[in-house]
Design a protein around this motif. Sequence first.
Motif, PDB file in Angstrom:
ATOM      1  N   TYR A 279     -14.567  -5.004 -29.662  1.00  0.00           N
ATOM      2  CA  TYR A 279     -14.402  -6.472 -29.455  1.00  0.00           C
ATOM      3  C   TYR A 279     -13.355  -5.674 -29.134  1.00  0.00           C
ATOM      4  O   TYR A 279     -12.675  -6.875 -28.291  1.00  0.00           O
ATOM      5  N   SER A 280     -12.733  -4.717 -28.532  1.00  0.00           N
ATOM      6  CA  SER A 280     -11.289  -4.539 -27.869  1.00  0.00           C
ATOM      7  C   SER A 280     -12.576  -4.656 -26.189  1.00  0.00           C
ATOM      8  O   SER A 280     -13.310  -5.006 -26.501  1.00  0.00           O
ATOM      9  N   SER A 281     -10.956  -4.620 -24.985  1.00  0.00           N
ATOM     10  CA  SER A 281     -11.411  -4.938 -23.972  1.00  0.00           C
ATOM     11  C   SER A 281     -10.920  -4.911 -22.407  1.00  0.00           C
ATOM     12  O   SER A 281     -10.479  -4.243 -23.031  1.00  0.00           O
ATOM     13  N   GLU A 282     -12.068  -4.822 -21.861  1.00  0.00           N
ATOM     14  CA  GLU A 282     -10.924  -3.919 -20.071  1.00  0.00           C
ATOM     15  C   GLU A 282     -11.115  -4.602 -19.336  1.00  0.00           C
ATOM     16  O   GLU A 282     -12.216  -6.410 -19.056  1.00  0.00           O
ATOM     17  N   LEU A 283     -10.186  -5.309 -18.383  1.00  0.00           N
ATOM     18  CA  LEU A 283      -9.814  -6.046 -17.170  1.00  0.00           C
ATOM     19  C   LEU A 283      -9.879  -4.646 -16.200  1.00  0.00           C
ATOM     20  O   LEU A 283      -8.994  -4.339 -15.542  1.00  0.00           O
ATOM     21  N   ASN A 284     -10.763  -5.380 -14.971  1.00  0.00           N
ATOM     22  CA  ASN A 284     -11.034  -4.351 -14.067  1.00  0.00           C
ATOM     23  C   ASN A 284     -10.693  -5.161 -12.557  1.00  0.00           C
ATOM     24  O   ASN A 284     -11.108  -5.980 -12.639  1.00  0.00           O
ATOM     25  N   VAL A 285      -9.859  -4.511 -12.090  1.00  0.00           N
ATOM     26  CA  VAL A 285      -9.230  -5.223 -10.609  1.00  0.00           C
ATOM     27  C   VAL A 285      -8.886  -4.724  -9.237  1.00  0.00           C
ATOM     28  O   VAL A 285      -8.711  -3.409  -9.470  1.00  0.00           O
ATOM     29  N   ASN A 286     -10.427  -4.292  -8.412  1.00  0.00           N
ATOM     30  CA  ASN A 286     -10.745  -3.621  -7.563  1.00  0.00           C
ATOM     31  C   ASN A 286      -9.863  -4.241  -6.045  1.00  0.00           C
ATOM     32  O   ASN A 286      -9.178  -5.696  -6.008  1.00  0.00           O
ATOM     33  N   ALA A 287      -9.902  -3.390  -5.490  1.00  0.00           N
ATOM     34  CA  ALA A 287      -9.014  -3.888  -3.849  1.00  0.00           C
ATOM     35  C   ALA A 287      -7.681  -4.627  -3.696  1.00  0.00           C
ATOM     36  O   ALA A 287      -7.962  -5.907  -3.909  1.00  0.00           O
ATOM     37  N   LEU A 288      -7.162  -4.286  -4.858  1.00  0.00           N
ATOM     38  CA  LEU A 288      -5.998  -5.505  -5.467  1.00  0.00           C
ATOM     39  C   LEU A 288      -4.277  -5.657  -4.088  1.00  0.00           C
ATOM     40  O   LEU A 288      -4.757  -4.803  -3.349  1.00  0.00           O
ATOM     41  N   GLU A 289      -5.233  -7.155  -4.125  1.00  0.00           N
ATOM     42  CA  GLU A 289      -4.020  -7.716  -2.696  1.00  0.00           C
ATOM     43  C   GLU A 289      -2.614  -7.707  -3.754  1.00  0.00           C
ATOM     44  O   GLU A 289      -2.163  -7.480  -4.801  1.00  0.00           O
ATOM     45  N   LEU A 290      -1.438  -8.035  -2.875  1.00  0.00           N
ATOM     46  CA  LEU A 290       0.351  -7.932  -3.132  1.00  0.00           C
ATOM     47  C   LEU A 290      -0.225  -9.272  -3.940  1.00  0.00           C
ATOM     48  O   LEU A 290       0.493  -9.579  -5.343  1.00  0.00           O
ATOM     49  N   ASP A 291      -0.769 -10.251  -4.169  1.00  0.00           N
ATOM     50  CA  ASP A 291      -0.700 -11.782  -4.411  1.00  0.00           C
ATOM     51  C   ASP A 291      -0.863 -10.923  -6.143  1.00  0.00           C
ATOM     52  O   ASP A 291      -1.112 -12.311  -7.094  1.00  0.00           O
ATOM     53  N   ASP A 292      -1.692 -10.256  -6.684  1.00  0.00           N
ATOM     54  CA  ASP A 292      -2.214 -10.042  -7.959  1.00  0.00           C
ATOM     55  C   ASP A 292      -1.187  -9.584  -8.887  1.00  0.00           C
ATOM     56  O   ASP A 292      -1.334  -9.142  -9.966  1.00  0.00           O
ATOM     57  N   SER A 293       0.037  -9.297  -7.927  1.00  0.00           N
ATOM     58  CA  SER A 293       1.245  -9.055  -9.053  1.00  0.00           C
ATOM     59  C   SER A 293       1.131 -10.450 -10.267  1.00  0.00           C
ATOM     60  O   SER A 293       1.854 -11.312  -9.485  1.00  0.00           O
ATOM     61  N   ALA A 294       1.759  -9.762 -11.298  1.00  0.00           N
ATOM     62  CA  ALA A 294       1.309 -10.937 -12.589  1.00  0.00           C
ATOM     63  C   ALA A 294       1.337 -10.591 -13.692  1.00  0.00           C
ATOM     64  O   ALA A 294       1.397  -8.789 -13.350  1.00  0.00           O
ATOM     65  N   LEU A 295       1.848 -11.155 -14.598  1.00  0.00           N
ATOM     66  CA  LEU A 295       1.887 -10.471 -16.013  1.00  0.00           C
ATOM     67  C   LEU A 295       0.393 -11.093 -16.036  1.00  0.00           C
ATOM     68  O   LEU A 295      -0.385 -12.038 -16.426  1.00  0.00           O
TER      69      LEU A 295
ATOM     70  N   LEU B 207       2.970  -1.189 -14.358  1.00  0.00           N
ATOM     71  CA  LEU B 207       2.250  -0.690 -13.972  1.00  0.00           C
ATOM     72  C   LEU B 207       2.335  -1.303 -12.300  1.00  0.00           C
ATOM     73  O   LEU B 207       2.673  -2.165 -12.229  1.00  0.00           O
ATOM     74  N   ILE B 208       2.812  -0.230 -11.605  1.00  0.00           N
ATOM     75  CA  ILE B 208       2.466  -0.456 -10.196  1.00  0.00           C
ATOM     76  C   ILE B 208       2.062  -0.188  -9.556  1.00  0.00           C
ATOM     77  O   ILE B 208       1.412   1.570  -9.683  1.00  0.00           O
TER      78      ILE B 208
ATOM     79  N   GLY C 266       0.899  -8.478 -22.912  1.00  0.00           N
ATOM     80  CA  GLY C 266       1.387  -8.261 -21.394  1.00  0.00           C
ATOM     81  C   GLY C 266       1.409  -7.187 -21.404  1.00  0.00           C
ATOM     82  O   GLY C 266       1.389  -6.263 -21.775  1.00  0.00           O
ATOM     83  N   THR C 267       0.818  -7.306 -19.661  1.00  0.00           N
ATOM     84  CA  THR C 267       0.874  -5.798 -19.023  1.00  0.00           C
ATOM     85  C   THR C 267       1.323  -7.479 -17.379  1.00  0.00           C
ATOM     86  O   THR C 267       0.432  -7.616 -17.247  1.00  0.00           O
ATOM     87  N   ARG C 268       2.702  -5.914 -17.232  1.00  0.00           N
ATOM     88  CA  ARG C 268       2.934  -6.819 -16.054  1.00  0.00           C
ATOM     89  C   ARG C 268       2.650  -6.068 -14.729  1.00  0.00           C
ATOM     90  O   ARG C 268       3.144  -3.966 -14.442  1.00  0.00           O
ATOM     91  N   LEU C 269       1.499  -6.069 -13.957  1.00  0.00           N
ATOM     92  CA  LEU C 269       0.858  -5.696 -13.019  1.00  0.00           C
ATOM     93  C   LEU C 269       2.601  -5.617 -11.631  1.00  0.00           C
ATOM     94  O   LEU C 269       2.726  -6.351 -11.479  1.00  0.00           O
ATOM     95  N   THR C 270       2.680  -4.691 -10.834  1.00  0.00           N
ATOM     96  CA  THR C 270       3.151  -4.624  -9.756  1.00  0.00           C
ATOM     97  C   THR C 270       2.480  -4.096  -8.589  1.00  0.00           C
ATOM     98  O   THR C 270       1.999  -2.901  -8.529  1.00  0.00           O
ATOM     99  N   VAL C 271       2.122  -5.139  -7.152  1.00  0.00           N
ATOM    100  CA  VAL C 271       1.154  -4.380  -6.358  1.00  0.00           C
ATOM    101  C   VAL C 271       2.481  -4.559  -4.924  1.00  0.00           C
ATOM    102  O   VAL C 271       2.609  -4.985  -4.616  1.00  0.00           O
ATOM    103  N   VAL C 272       2.069  -2.833  -4.676  1.00  0.00           N
ATOM    104  CA  VAL C 272       3.175  -3.401  -3.223  1.00  0.00           C
ATOM    105  C   VAL C 272       2.542  -2.715  -2.220  1.00  0.00           C
ATOM    106  O   VAL C 272       1.190  -1.601  -1.616  1.00  0.00           O
TER     107      VAL C 272
END
Lengths: 113, 110
Positions: B72-88, B11-12, B104-110
């Motif tokens: 046992y399912s899980s969530e990861l939440n990230v607020n206020a995304l920064e460019l450096d959060d771009s990662a797998l 996701l982007i 994995g989830t490939r996250l791209t922050v633009v």
Amino acid sequence: QKEVEQNSGPLSVPEGAIASLNCTYSDRGSQSFFWYRQYSGKSPELIMSIYSNGDKEDGRFTAQLNKASQYVSLLIRDSQPSDSATYLCAVQGRTGTASKLTFGTGTRLQVTL
Amino acid sequence: ETGVTQSPTHLIKTRGQQVTLRCSSQSGHNTVSWYQQALGQGPQFIFQYYREEENGRGNFPPRFSGLQFPNYSSELNVNALELDDSALYLCASRAGIEAFFGQGTRLTVV
């Protein structure tokens, strides 16, 4: 000093040769040790685990652990082109945050024809 | 096949937005951990959940948060995304000592 250190490579070996991958760690309290293989763009895949000093063999893979020297290694015999990947060394403590996996940066292995 | 499934795979997002990543563990795997892997680096531990309680956290700011559900399912939440959060972003589940990763989830922050 990094907690888990690996040579980033690339380590280039000819097909059929033995590939030797090495890893050192800093935390003497580490309990469990793992090798993961990661193909480009994919997630890590567990290939070996070792918990006590000595050697552990599984098919073409042998893991070696020396806790006194804080050293873990992975030998891959009869290397195949399909073994070309990044190999991540990971160490684990006992409980809570300590039971997290701490990874090295990985060694890229290239098996040449 | 590890039996650990993550969504979405890619996701982007735009800087400043919020994102939720999901992980479905193997049956019986009561411990789930999340890792961030930047390009060329090893995975870095974010946090770990055991039976719906956080029981370990790495050096990540509070804008990284998570949940584990009774199944046992899980969530990861990230607020206020920064460019450096771009990662797998990797989810790993285990019932004993060995941890198995999702794709994995490939996250791209633009």
